[in-house]
Design an enzyme around this catalytic site. Structure first.
Site, mmCIF file in Angstrom:
data_model
loop_
_atom_site.group_PDB
_atom_site.id
_atom_site.type_symbol
_atom_site.label_atom_id
_atom_site.label_comp_id
_atom_site.label_asym_id
_atom_site.label_seq_id
_atom_site.Cartn_x
_atom_site.Cartn_y
_atom_site.Cartn_z
ATOM 1 N N SER A 130 0.816 -1.223 0.000
ATOM 2 C CA SER A 130 0.000 0.000 0.000
ATOM 3 C C SER A 130 0.841 1.260 0.000
ATOM 4 O O SER A 130 0.327 2.358 -0.184
ATOM 5 C CB SER A 130 -0.881 0.006 1.242
ATOM 6 O OG SER A 130 -0.059 0.107 2.400
ATOM 7 N N GLY A 131 2.150 1.113 0.220
ATOM 8 C CA GLY A 131 3.001 2.285 0.393
ATOM 9 C C GLY A 131 3.112 2.704 1.849
ATOM 10 O O GLY A 131 3.969 3.511 2.208
ATOM 11 N N GLY A 132 2.215 2.174 2.694
ATOM 12 C CA GLY A 132 2.200 2.561 4.100
ATOM 13 C C GLY A 132 3.529 2.294 4.789
ATOM 14 O O GLY A 132 4.113 3.185 5.421
ATOM 15 N N PHE A 133 4.021 1.068 4.626
ATOM 16 C CA PHE A 133 5.275 0.712 5.286
ATOM 17 C C PHE A 133 6.425 1.542 4.743
ATOM 18 O O PHE A 133 7.292 1.994 5.483
ATOM 19 C CB PHE A 133 5.571 -0.780 5.101
ATOM 20 C CG PHE A 133 6.899 -1.180 5.659
ATOM 21 C CD1 PHE A 133 7.078 -1.311 7.024
ATOM 22 C CD2 PHE A 133 7.985 -1.397 4.824
ATOM 23 C CE1 PHE A 133 8.315 -1.669 7.561
ATOM 24 C CE2 PHE A 133 9.228 -1.748 5.347
ATOM 25 C CZ PHE A 133 9.386 -1.884 6.710
ATOM 26 N N ASP A 183 -1.681 1.097 5.811
ATOM 27 C CA ASP A 183 -1.532 0.936 7.260
ATOM 28 C C ASP A 183 -0.440 1.820 7.816
ATOM 29 O O ASP A 183 0.314 2.433 7.066
ATOM 30 C CB ASP A 183 -1.210 -0.529 7.592
ATOM 31 C CG ASP A 183 0.130 -0.961 6.995
ATOM 32 O OD1 ASP A 183 0.499 -0.424 5.922
ATOM 33 O OD2 ASP A 183 0.798 -1.824 7.574
ATOM 34 N N GLN A 246 -1.692 -5.000 12.935
ATOM 35 C CA GLN A 246 -0.562 -4.323 13.579
ATOM 36 C C GLN A 246 -0.631 -4.564 15.086
ATOM 37 O O GLN A 246 -1.367 -5.444 15.528
ATOM 38 C CB GLN A 246 -0.586 -2.827 13.228
ATOM 39 C CG GLN A 246 -0.249 -2.534 11.768
ATOM 40 C CD GLN A 246 1.224 -2.737 11.445
ATOM 41 O OE1 GLN A 246 2.049 -3.058 12.314
ATOM 42 N NE2 GLN A 246 1.573 -2.594 10.156
ATOM 43 N N GLY A 273 4.400 -5.058 10.372
ATOM 44 C CA GLY A 273 5.127 -4.531 11.521
ATOM 45 C C GLY A 273 6.005 -5.533 12.234
ATOM 46 O O GLY A 273 6.363 -5.343 13.392
ATOM 47 N N CYS A 363 20.914 -25.648 -9.563
ATOM 48 C CA CYS A 363 20.456 -24.529 -10.401
ATOM 49 C C CYS A 363 21.484 -24.229 -11.487
ATOM 50 O O CYS A 363 22.615 -24.709 -11.447
ATOM 51 C CB CYS A 363 20.160 -23.299 -9.554
ATOM 52 S SG CYS A 363 21.588 -22.264 -9.180
ATOM 53 N N HIS A 392 20.661 -17.545 -8.049
ATOM 54 C CA HIS A 392 20.804 -18.688 -7.148
ATOM 55 C C HIS A 392 19.957 -18.506 -5.887
ATOM 56 O O HIS A 392 19.264 -19.432 -5.450
ATOM 57 C CB HIS A 392 22.268 -18.903 -6.758
ATOM 58 C CG HIS A 392 22.409 -19.797 -5.574
ATOM 59 N ND1 HIS A 392 22.324 -21.170 -5.671
ATOM 60 C CD2 HIS A 392 22.527 -19.522 -4.248
ATOM 61 C CE1 HIS A 392 22.408 -21.695 -4.465
ATOM 62 N NE2 HIS A 392 22.534 -20.715 -3.579
#
Lengths: 430, 430
Positions: A130-133, A183, A246, A273, A363, A392
């Site tokens: 959301s960009g909140g963090f 948030d 949260q 959080g 891999c 890797h």
């Protein structure tokens, strides 16, 4: 000029759509009746608290537990999309960061290019945060009010403002399969009072997020309908919206946050959080306490976590979804994740080492290149060092999750967890 | 510590091998009698001065005219080896830089890792330059004497010394299919006197290069024989050594340099000292005058050139081999080579451009990604911008050369050249 949406934009679109609430209700129930083609989550097997499930989105099926590589600015750094789709990685869902994409190239650019999937050339599921963090993590550069978060862009220092309504509009424009509520995050060491304040704000923002989200979905559905989308077009389905729990390290607040977030009602629930500076045992206590209380019929997403051992331990407690920058970011700083723990390629002991990064890994990087060569690339500042280490590391994370899913489905998860952890703790030098 | 070989090392190895000259002669004639398995060059078709040929090396067949991507420090920057081998690029030979590899990781490290191919994980042919051009290009940091070139490392400022003998020893340790004589380059604007001095030094160094090379090959062959290499093991064959024609822009000196270099006798001949600041028409005059005089039965290599149009024009004059950093370096600085000329992805006009880099290109980048997205990646400083631009540019160079080869073989080169050049001159905006 970066495009900026304001809270008024959302109000305007609500004004322009007097029938929004009824449209939304109709659209929502239509989708809910549509079974496999819309967002759907089905637990297929459990072992203890661990569960293997199938998440069906409009752009494809995602088997959980799942690790989502982070594609911050529309690219999983250093990896071509063909590689992400290859059987070796087979990433079924990647993450995009609303904050970064909103600032650059801007949502108007992405919308003009047909949404995030079209813009970047990726047709599998995506999740946008959301960009909140991310505005929270700007620290001194941001100011949080009831309305939202004001901050200075890390790119050009310009003043910006993000709110639940703006985040929902931006995420609707990006068009990921899963959007996240806007948030606020409290620091790991927040007091009970601080954490409650933050949690209450997050809950108010969660309600506003959901309301704004319903408007955006109704608008999108009407646009698609006007454009003649047919009943068989999966993309006519709404996005899913996840709520975020949260409450910092305070279990009573976490439980309350969970209960009240579920009351608002979302398509899935995330624990936010964590992994923000608290002790590892604190994180595990929160997970252990909260995850079993989360709705069993919805996906459970642990945001921003974590190391391979964190993933295994969280799966054992019932978590379904993860994202983390560790495999990509640490790859760029010379660290390889291996079945026997971390390997720092900068270490001089690898100068002549003819072994692959991980002797237990098959891999394409480990089949072809030695530690000696990758160390040389790293020391020379060559891009290929980041490319190979990132590849890797992503194989290690995604393959581990694949083995986790198989283990749960075959009732072997406890054994897998024990052996995986033992090997990890062996260390590379023993 | 960087490993450093001294001129004495070569003398020592000669002392230790009293029978060097006869061993060398024997080895050389054995190889020469061995047909397809050793270094072999066969012209298959010509059109005017242009020629399509097959160069057979101990690690595979190279069809010419060929463009060799530059892998300075053991990596073609930003490209995985799997991509270089893929049908889309199918690079049959890449170049490694002796100067860079000698300074880092050092020849002892590479030898301990089994030679350059083993070290980097590439089993197709390689060519190594001699380091002559690169120490020359250090400018004020180097001092040229009869013995060789003293210089300061661009990495740590330490004093280093490179000579024909050391270059040959280092190149033998690297083990590329084609090694280059150690030369001195004169600037584009060198006077006749300066250019003659430089050319005479290059000729003396060419003789010393060849003598030292024969010693290294005899030593390598004996080592391989002691290690039990069988008659069917291609890698028992000697490397090839190319001589380099100098003389700046003075045609009389160029002709003399050519004649006297051929008298020394090499497996192929390169034109050095072009594309170093002289006017484009000067470069073409030298090519036009010198290439037709070069031995027709040996590969002709134009070093460090050039743009797509340079390649076509040089092929038309009889050149077989090219290397240049343009597709890779310019890719990293935001420039795409297209069938209609260069495209600068930094240009704001591409912000919303939904077209691929090149509308006439079917490469994996052009099939998937828009100019708008690649511009966004570039503006965001994302590694993927360099990766995608480099990949597309290499496809453009390698695919162009493939079409050149096909055109010469089918007698359509004149037509191809005309159409290719016309389209290139159209520009992207017309």
């Amino acid at each position: 000029m970066q495009s900026r949406l304001t809270a008024e934009d959302t109000e305007k679109s609500a004004e322009m759509n007097p029938r929004v609430s009824s449209v939304t209700t109709l659209a929502h129930s239509a989708v809910q009746n549509d079974g496999m083609n819309s967002f759907n989550f089905e637990v297929n097997a459990t072992e203890g608290a661990a569960r293997a499930a199938t998440l069906t989105s409009r752009r494809g099926v995602i088997e959980t537990p799942v690790f989502m590589p982070v594609g911050t600015a529309g690219t999983v750094k250093g990896v071509r999309f063909e590689e992400l789709e290859s059987p070796e990685l087979d990433a079924r869902i990647i993450l995009g960061n609303t904050y970064h994409l909103w600032l650059r190239p801007g949502i108007e650019t992405i919308k003009a290019c047909g949404g995030l999937h079209n813009f970047i050339g990726w047709n599998r599921p995506m999740l946008t945060d959301s960009g909140g963090f991310q505005v929270w993590s700007l620290g001194a550069l941001r100011k949080i009010t009831e309305e939202g978060t004001g901050f200075r862009s890390h790119i050009d220092g310009s003043l910006c403002f993000l709110s639940p309504e703006i985040s929902m509009q931006v995420q609707a424009g990006l068009g990921a399969e899963i959007a996240m509520a806007f948030d606020e995050c409290a620091p790991g060491e927040a007091t009970h009072d601080e954490a409650r304040q933050s949690m209450e704000l997050t809950l108010r923002w969660a309600k506003r997020s959901k309301a704004a989200f319903e408007v955006t979905q109704a608008v999108s559905l009407r646009q698609l309908s006007n454009e003649g989308a047919t009943q068989t077009d999966n993309l006519r389905y709404r996005q899913a919206l996840f709520g975020i729990i949260q409450g910092s390290s305070h279990l009573d607040l976490r439980r309350e946050s969970l209960q009240r977030t579920v009351e608002i009602g979302f398509d899935g629930y995330a624990i936010g959080g964590l992994s923000v500076g608290e002790e590892k045992h604190v994180m595990m206590e929160v997970i252990e306490d909260i995850v079993p209380r989360m709705p069993a019929d919805k996906p459970r997403y642990l945001m921003g976590v974590g190391t391979p051992e964190d993933l295994i331990e969280a799966v054992a407690r019932g978590v379904d979804m993860f994202d983390c920058v560790l495999p990509t970011r640490n790859g760029r700083t010379g660290q390889a994740f291996t079945s026997r723990g971390k390997l720092n390629i900068k270490n001089a002991r690898y100068t002549l080492d003819q072994k692959p990064l991980d002797e237990n890994c098959a891999c394409s990087v480990c089949r072809r290149h030695t530690r000696a060569f990758i160390r040389h690339l790293y020391q020379s500042g060559e891009m290929l060092a980041s490319i190979l280490l990132t590849h890797h590391n992503l194989v290690f994370f995604l393959d581990t999750m694949k083995r986790v899913r198989q283990a749960i489905r075959s009732g072997q998860f406890a054994k897998f967890r024990r052996e995986f952890t033992e090997q990890l703790n062996c260390g590379l030098e023993s």
